[in-house]
Design a protein around this motif. Sequence first.
Motif, PDB file in Angstrom:
ATOM      1  N   ASN A 272      36.660 -31.540 -31.572  1.00 35.65           N
ATOM      2  CA  ASN A 272      37.364 -32.415 -30.657  1.00 35.65           C
ATOM      3  C   ASN A 272      38.402 -31.589 -29.849  1.00 35.65           C
TER       4      ASN A 272
ATOM      5  N   GLN B 184      38.256 -30.849 -25.859  1.00 33.80           N
ATOM      6  CA  GLN B 184      39.207 -31.568 -24.884  1.00 33.80           C
ATOM      7  C   GLN B 184      39.818 -30.516 -24.030  1.00 33.80           C
TER       8      GLN B 184
ATOM      9  N   GLU C 216      32.429 -33.400 -22.910  1.00 33.33           N
ATOM     10  CA  GLU C 216      32.386 -34.256 -23.669  1.00 33.33           C
ATOM     11  C   GLU C 216      32.293 -34.232 -25.234  1.00 33.33           C
ATOM     12  N   ALA C 217      31.722 -33.039 -25.560  1.00 36.34           N
ATOM     13  CA  ALA C 217      31.315 -32.791 -27.244  1.00 36.34           C
ATOM     14  C   ALA C 217      31.175 -31.342 -27.266  1.00 36.34           C
TER      15      ALA C 217
ATOM     16  N   SER D 200      27.343 -31.647 -22.945  1.00 37.17           N
ATOM     17  CA  SER D 200      27.607 -33.238 -22.847  1.00 37.17           C
ATOM     18  C   SER D 200      27.257 -33.949 -24.363  1.00 37.17           C
ATOM     19  N   LYS D 201      27.436 -35.153 -24.385  1.00 40.02           N
ATOM     20  CA  LYS D 201      27.220 -35.933 -26.030  1.00 40.02           C
ATOM     21  C   LYS D 201      25.654 -35.829 -26.219  1.00 40.02           C
TER      22      LYS D 201
END
Length: 341
Positions: A42, A46, A51-52, A214-215
């Motif tokens: 995380n 960030q 996203e991931a 991306s997720k």
Amino acid sequence: MEINLISDTVTKPSNEMLQFMFNAKVGDDVYKQDPTVNELENAVAQLFGMEAALFFPSGTMANQTAIKLHTNPGEQIICDKYSHIYHYEGGGASFNSGVSCCLVDGNRGMITADLVKNAINDPEFYHAPLTSLVSIENTTNKGGGACYDISELKKIKQVCIDHNLKYHLDGARLWNAMVAKKQHPKQFGELFDTISVCLSKGLGAPIGSVLLGSKVDIKRALRIRKIFGGGMRQAGYLAAAGMYALQNNILRLEEDHRRAKEIGELLKTLNWVEKVEPVETNILIFSVRPSLEEKWVIEKLQQKNIFISSMGHGKLRIVTHIDYKEVMHNYVMEALSKMQF
């Protein structure tokens, strides 16, 4: 006193990092139940505004997963002729993903938007492999720690958009590039489909890389990592080292860069040195004069407990890192200045 300048991968955790690892809260990461791994993923996501993220045991596995994500068998990757994914990942692109590499003749491992554009195969010409991915390396390993300008990376991104290509960044030493160029992680996060960053080189962690995307891509990457054998259990002890490194070891990369530049300036003054490549970060590549074999330099330095590596064809490499202290640096500078052949 042994001074190992072969690579920045030879570093060992500091006592503070070891204590941080010892105190980590852990769970089973294969079930995504390791709180420290989740925290690291995380935090890095960030940091880059992506996203991931997914924690990997190695940068090679992270890169190979990205290639698998973005390609189908028989397709082609555009990358520089010096690229790590081509030279130093065991032929993994062909073995794992069934793809070939279109090698571009860039400058010190860096390619341009025009070079990429000219390397793209016509998608209607079915005799040639379909171009599907552009892979960038920053900083460049074999190119001597060179750093891309964001402006050129943006131009390459536009080429990728225009030709429906995916865009991956092998950022094993991206931390060095960002410190040297005063760049922000989000500048890279907004450009690339996937980014791999290493924690066990300049940042001094004992193991680990992170793949960002991306997720949707990271969910797929989780399955690919499993297939590659990269699922780990109580990996939080390793992730904790990465968290400590992110919190404490990024800005100090400037020290590694300074020392590499100082060695480079000294080498330029020595009559047995033919050429010193420009030094931007912590990797220094230099050539010895034609009448001198690089192994003689390596052997002479080994006699003084200084270890560097050969790149062949008269080229030698020095890599500064977190375990290379100022007292060692002074010793190396004095030893080099007194060497004669």
